[in-house]
Write a protein that holds these residues in place. Structure first.
Motif, PDB file in Angstrom:
ATOM      1  N   THR A  48       0.786  -1.207   0.028  1.00  0.00           N
ATOM      2  CA  THR A  48      -0.100  -0.025   0.062  1.00  0.00           C
ATOM      3  C   THR A  48       0.925   1.232   0.022  1.00  0.00           C
ATOM      4  N   ARG A  49       0.314   2.304  -0.632  1.00  0.00           N
ATOM      5  CA  ARG A  49       1.056   3.419  -0.728  1.00  0.00           C
ATOM      6  C   ARG A  49       0.289   4.370   0.146  1.00  0.00           C
ATOM      7  N   THR A  50       0.724   4.912   1.296  1.00  0.00           N
ATOM      8  CA  THR A  50       0.077   5.913   1.969  1.00  0.00           C
ATOM      9  C   THR A  50       0.540   7.115   1.836  1.00  0.00           C
ATOM     10  N   ALA A  51      -0.401   8.244   2.014  1.00  0.00           N
ATOM     11  CA  ALA A  51      -0.074   9.668   1.536  1.00  0.00           C
ATOM     12  C   ALA A  51       0.428  10.284   2.766  1.00  0.00           C
ATOM     13  N   ILE A  52       1.341  11.163   2.562  1.00  0.00           N
ATOM     14  CA  ILE A  52       2.029  11.902   3.771  1.00  0.00           C
ATOM     15  C   ILE A  52       2.216  13.242   3.136  1.00  0.00           C
ATOM     16  N   ALA A  53       1.654  14.114   3.868  1.00  0.00           N
ATOM     17  CA  ALA A  53       1.981  15.548   3.758  1.00  0.00           C
ATOM     18  C   ALA A  53       2.949  15.897   4.711  1.00  0.00           C
ATOM     19  N   VAL A  54       4.363  16.024   4.043  1.00  0.00           N
ATOM     20  CA  VAL A  54       5.131  16.109   4.941  1.00  0.00           C
ATOM     21  C   VAL A  54       6.164  17.359   4.917  1.00  0.00           C
ATOM     22  N   ALA A  55       7.001  17.417   5.875  1.00  0.00           N
ATOM     23  CA  ALA A  55       8.087  18.643   5.887  1.00  0.00           C
ATOM     24  C   ALA A  55       9.146  17.975   5.625  1.00  0.00           C
ATOM     25  N   LEU A  56      10.225  18.402   4.623  1.00  0.00           N
ATOM     26  CA  LEU A  56      11.422  17.957   4.399  1.00  0.00           C
ATOM     27  C   LEU A  56      12.514  18.251   5.426  1.00  0.00           C
ATOM     28  N   ALA A  57      13.104  17.142   6.254  1.00  0.00           N
ATOM     29  CA  ALA A  57      13.928  17.504   7.206  1.00  0.00           C
ATOM     30  C   ALA A  57      15.312  17.658   6.649  1.00  0.00           C
ATOM     31  N   ALA A  58      16.328  18.475   7.372  1.00  0.00           N
ATOM     32  CA  ALA A  58      17.676  18.551   7.279  1.00  0.00           C
ATOM     33  C   ALA A  58      18.136  18.757   5.578  1.00  0.00           C
ATOM     34  N   PHE A  79       2.393  16.405  12.808  1.00  0.00           N
ATOM     35  CA  PHE A  79       2.133  16.557  11.457  1.00  0.00           C
ATOM     36  C   PHE A  79       3.434  17.105  10.859  1.00  0.00           C
ATOM     37  N   VAL A  80       4.246  17.926  11.303  1.00  0.00           N
ATOM     38  CA  VAL A  80       5.174  18.463  10.719  1.00  0.00           C
ATOM     39  C   VAL A  80       6.534  17.595  10.884  1.00  0.00           C
ATOM     40  N   ASN A  81       6.466  16.551  11.525  1.00  0.00           N
ATOM     41  CA  ASN A  81       7.608  15.659  11.671  1.00  0.00           C
ATOM     42  C   ASN A  81       7.343  14.408  10.892  1.00  0.00           C
ATOM     43  N   GLN A  82       6.531  14.266  10.178  1.00  0.00           N
ATOM     44  CA  GLN A  82       6.272  12.893   9.563  1.00  0.00           C
ATOM     45  C   GLN A  82       7.385  12.674   8.708  1.00  0.00           C
ATOM     46  N   SER A  83       8.107  13.369   8.086  1.00  0.00           N
ATOM     47  CA  SER A  83       9.192  12.660   6.925  1.00  0.00           C
ATOM     48  C   SER A  83      10.305  12.440   7.758  1.00  0.00           C
ATOM     49  N   LYS A  84      10.659  13.126   8.877  1.00  0.00           N
ATOM     50  CA  LYS A  84      11.598  13.062   9.969  1.00  0.00           C
ATOM     51  C   LYS A  84      11.417  11.774  10.313  1.00  0.00           C
ATOM     52  N   ILE A  85      10.438  11.286  10.846  1.00  0.00           N
ATOM     53  CA  ILE A  85      10.170  10.151  11.403  1.00  0.00           C
ATOM     54  C   ILE A  85      10.400   8.781  10.406  1.00  0.00           C
ATOM     55  N   LEU A  86       9.672   9.262   9.224  1.00  0.00           N
ATOM     56  CA  LEU A  86       9.423   8.034   8.324  1.00  0.00           C
ATOM     57  C   LEU A  86      10.832   7.644   7.622  1.00  0.00           C
ATOM     58  N   TRP A 139      21.669  20.280 -11.855  1.00  0.00           N
ATOM     59  CA  TRP A 139      20.091  20.582 -11.631  1.00  0.00           C
ATOM     60  C   TRP A 139      20.215  20.966 -10.021  1.00  0.00           C
ATOM     61  N   PHE A 140      19.597  22.106  -9.975  1.00  0.00           N
ATOM     62  CA  PHE A 140      19.632  22.820  -8.693  1.00  0.00           C
ATOM     63  C   PHE A 140      18.207  23.313  -8.042  1.00  0.00           C
ATOM     64  N   PRO A 141      17.220  22.290  -7.972  1.00  0.00           N
ATOM     65  CA  PRO A 141      15.986  22.579  -7.449  1.00  0.00           C
ATOM     66  C   PRO A 141      16.161  23.194  -6.044  1.00  0.00           C
ATOM     67  N   SER A 142      15.306  24.174  -5.980  1.00  0.00           N
ATOM     68  CA  SER A 142      15.223  24.708  -4.636  1.00  0.00           C
ATOM     69  C   SER A 142      13.875  24.520  -3.816  1.00  0.00           C
ATOM     70  N   GLY A 143      14.136  24.486  -2.625  1.00  0.00           N
ATOM     71  CA  GLY A 143      12.936  24.225  -1.912  1.00  0.00           C
ATOM     72  C   GLY A 143      12.448  25.656  -0.971  1.00  0.00           C
ATOM     73  N   LEU A 144      12.048  25.365   0.466  1.00  0.00           N
ATOM     74  CA  LEU A 144      11.474  26.485   0.966  1.00  0.00           C
ATOM     75  C   LEU A 144      12.720  26.562   2.220  1.00  0.00           C
ATOM     76  N   ASN A 181      16.724  24.168   7.894  1.00  0.00           N
ATOM     77  CA  ASN A 181      15.930  23.019   7.173  1.00  0.00           C
ATOM     78  C   ASN A 181      15.113  23.640   6.105  1.00  0.00           C
ATOM     79  N   SER A 182      14.261  22.693   5.369  1.00  0.00           N
ATOM     80  CA  SER A 182      13.591  22.891   4.190  1.00  0.00           C
ATOM     81  C   SER A 182      12.303  22.177   4.469  1.00  0.00           C
ATOM     82  N   GLY A 183      11.385  22.390   3.923  1.00  0.00           N
ATOM     83  CA  GLY A 183      10.301  21.384   3.942  1.00  0.00           C
ATOM     84  C   GLY A 183       8.959  21.902   2.995  1.00  0.00           C
ATOM     85  N   ALA A 184       7.763  21.301   3.126  1.00  0.00           N
ATOM     86  CA  ALA A 184       6.637  21.427   2.067  1.00  0.00           C
ATOM     87  C   ALA A 184       6.051  22.705   2.724  1.00  0.00           C
ATOM     88  N   THR A 185       6.330  23.462   3.733  1.00  0.00           N
ATOM     89  CA  THR A 185       5.901  25.002   4.044  1.00  0.00           C
ATOM     90  C   THR A 185       7.200  25.579   4.771  1.00  0.00           C
TER      91      THR A 185
END
Length: 558
Positions: free
Chosen positions: A7-17, A167-174, A277-282, A439-443
């Protein structure tokens, strides 16, 4: 697909580090340390980080495994999160399924069946349970400061509970590295253990280690599709120039290094194959103030310095226009952050204004006489700007800032350190001001939390590796961060984020100088399948967690 998926489970995450963008220190060969260009099955990787200490502890940001990025080839996450698109669904990895509940205060993980450790031992849910207990019990390893509460296991399922929403630590944990219980349970001091013979579930094992070159070999017992790259050779180069030279002559095929005039120095040497390629985040790069030291504890002084920092000069001279320029007074990168800008700051751009800086200082009781700024007590204001030797973009930026603050009577000097000494100094608060990333993330939450969270505060002398290196203390900021993290609706989050922007503008704990891309230079001469703007399956940087996914995507060019 390489991963066995239920199963793929959706995660609305903040990218850590977010990662190291500058380059590092001294001591490696200037042209590749004997790497053989074009060896069949070999991928050559480099970082300008100087001589390395034999340390492969995956949890320590100061280890060689973290510095060069090879820890991601040995240790695997529960879920692979795309750092370029962190709000997208994650890819099952060591966890085949995961489910958040109770407003993100409970996580249920179903552990993948099939992986084995590189020493032949079976991987199990017990290893996952052990890993989270290890992090809970060892603060120095829990660099994201995750508040683990209950940790339990039943068959192939591990359940984690938390005292508040994650909520804001989802990706850090996963994206937590999982380590083998049968080895780490016998370690007396895991917070300092160098782990010189790492055992992981990843596709590679450590073959040889020297301070300059580390070699990894592909393992035939890897549980997913076997990588086409049979050997990874990591070289730690002397500095940015040495690393760039190796990229230009093809000795190194993959790196993340600041390259001035990159079209001429790098791309033109092999236009068909030399790509970047230098994609940027937040996240951003910025000048961190040590707000626990006088006079940098004074927001009026910080606001004045903010008025005189010439971001355009830094953009052009220090970063060769490679990193996007910061325009918004909130420090939020545009255009990615445009939807998050508070109404009161819409359209407000950073501008150099020396007169405004002088008025700010005069109002706060500072005096400027004979070109010397004195604080309200009559003491001349001086500052030391520090960054690692060899980080040419950061050091050029500091030189520009040094000249900028001279306009308001501040005598500044630039001091260099080794990367290890600098990292320790930042963590322990032994600095005046330094250019460093966030750090950078989805917001923008992750950027602000990294800079302003009182929960990360440590007194001077005690390490704060999770962030808030500037020892910023503001109850309103900490409250707004908590409200954002624990909110159950978007309006509450918006209100909290607007408050964080106000504090950033008025208190200036950090001066944002550039957006922080998570990019890389790479060659398609021997390997294809790299991420790109047209195929953004991962950020291309070799020290990012997604670097494992990148390597598994690579195929021989012919």
């Amino acid at each position: 697909m390489r991963v066995r998926t239920r199963t793929r489970t959706a995660i609305a995450v903040a990218l850590a580090a977010t990662a190291l963008l500058a380059g590092c220190t001294a001591g490696a060969p200037g042209a590749g340390g004997g790497q053989a260009k074009g060896d069949k099955g070999v991928l050559t990787v480099g970082m300008p980080n100087g001589p390395q200490t034999d340390n492969s502890n995956p949890f320590l940001g100061t280890s060689a495994g973290a510095s060069l990025g090879y820890r991601h080839m040995i240790y695997e996450p529960l879920v692979m999160v795309n750092g370029v698109r962190p709000a997208d669904k994650g890819t099952p990895w060591l966890a085949s399924e995961w489910k958040w509940s109770d407003n993100y205060r409970k996580l249920t993980l179903t552990v993948q069946d099939g992986p084995t450790w590189s020493d032949g031992k079976e991987f199990s849910a017990g290893d996952v349970e052990f890993t989270f207990r290890l992090l809970k019990e060892n603060e120095a390893l829990n660099t994201n400061a995750i508040p683990y509460d209950g940790i339990s296991r039943k068959d192939d399922t591990v359940e984690l509970t938390f005292p508040e929403s994650q909520f804001v630590n989802q990706s850090k944990i996963l994206t937590t590295f999982v380590v083998p219980e049968h080895i780490w349970s016998k370690v007396k001091n895991p917070e300092t253990w160098p782990n010189k013979k790492p055992v992981g579930t990843g596709p590679y094992t450590l073959r040889t280690f020297t301070p300059q070159t580390i070699t990894l070999a592909a393992r035939d017992t890897y549980w997913q599709e076997k990588p086409k790259v049979r050997e990874l050779r990591y070289t730690s180069y002397n500095d940015n120039n040495a690393q760039t030279t190796a990229l230009a002559n093809g000795t190194c095929e993959w790196s993340f290094v600041f390259t001035p005039d990159y079209e001429k120095i790098y791309v033109s040497k092999d236009p068909e194959h030399h790509k970047l390629w230098f994609p940027s985040g937040l996240g951003v790069h910025g000048l961190w103030f040590n707000t626990a030291k006088k006079p940098f504890d004074d927001p009026a002084l910080r606001r004045a310095i903010n008025h005189v920092v010439d971001r355009e000069a830094i953009h052009v001279r220090a970063q060769a226009t490679l990193y996007p320029e910061i325009e918004s007074v909130t420090g939020i990168p545009l255009p990615a952050g445009e939807p998050f800008i508070a109404p009161e700051y819409k359209g407000e751009k950073q501008e150099v204004d020396v007169e405004a800086a002088k008025k700010e200082l005069k109002k706060a009781g500072y005096t400027l006489s004979g070109g010397v700024l004195k604080d309200p007590s009559g003491k001349p204001v001086t500052m030391t700007l520090t960054d690692p030797a060899g980080w040419s973009d950061y050091l050029t930026g500091l030189s520009i800032i040094k000249d900028n603050v001279k306009q308001i009577g501040i005598e500044a000097k630039v001091r260099t350190q080794t990367v290890d000494a600098w990292t320790t100094a930042m963590n322990e608060g032994d600095f005046d001001a330094s250019l460093h990333w966030t750090n950078s993330g989805a917001t923008p939450y992750d950027m602000y939390q990294h800079v302003m969270d009182g929960e990360l505060y440590q007194p001077l002398g005690k390490a704060a590796p999770g962030g808030n290196f500037g020892r910023f203390r503001n109850e309103a900021a900490t409250k707004a961060l908590k409200e954002y993290a624990n909110a159950s609706d978007e309006s509450t989050r918006t209100e909290a984020l607007n408050e964080l922007q106000r504090i950033m503008v008025e208190e200036v704990p950090l001066i944002a100088t550039a957006a922080a891309p998570i990019g890389a230079e790479y060659s398609t001469r021997n390997w294809v399948g790299w991420p790109s703007e047209s195929d953004p399956y991962a950020p291309p940087q070799p020290t990012q967690p997604n670097s494992l996914d990148v390597v598994l995507h690579l195929r021989p060019a012919s």
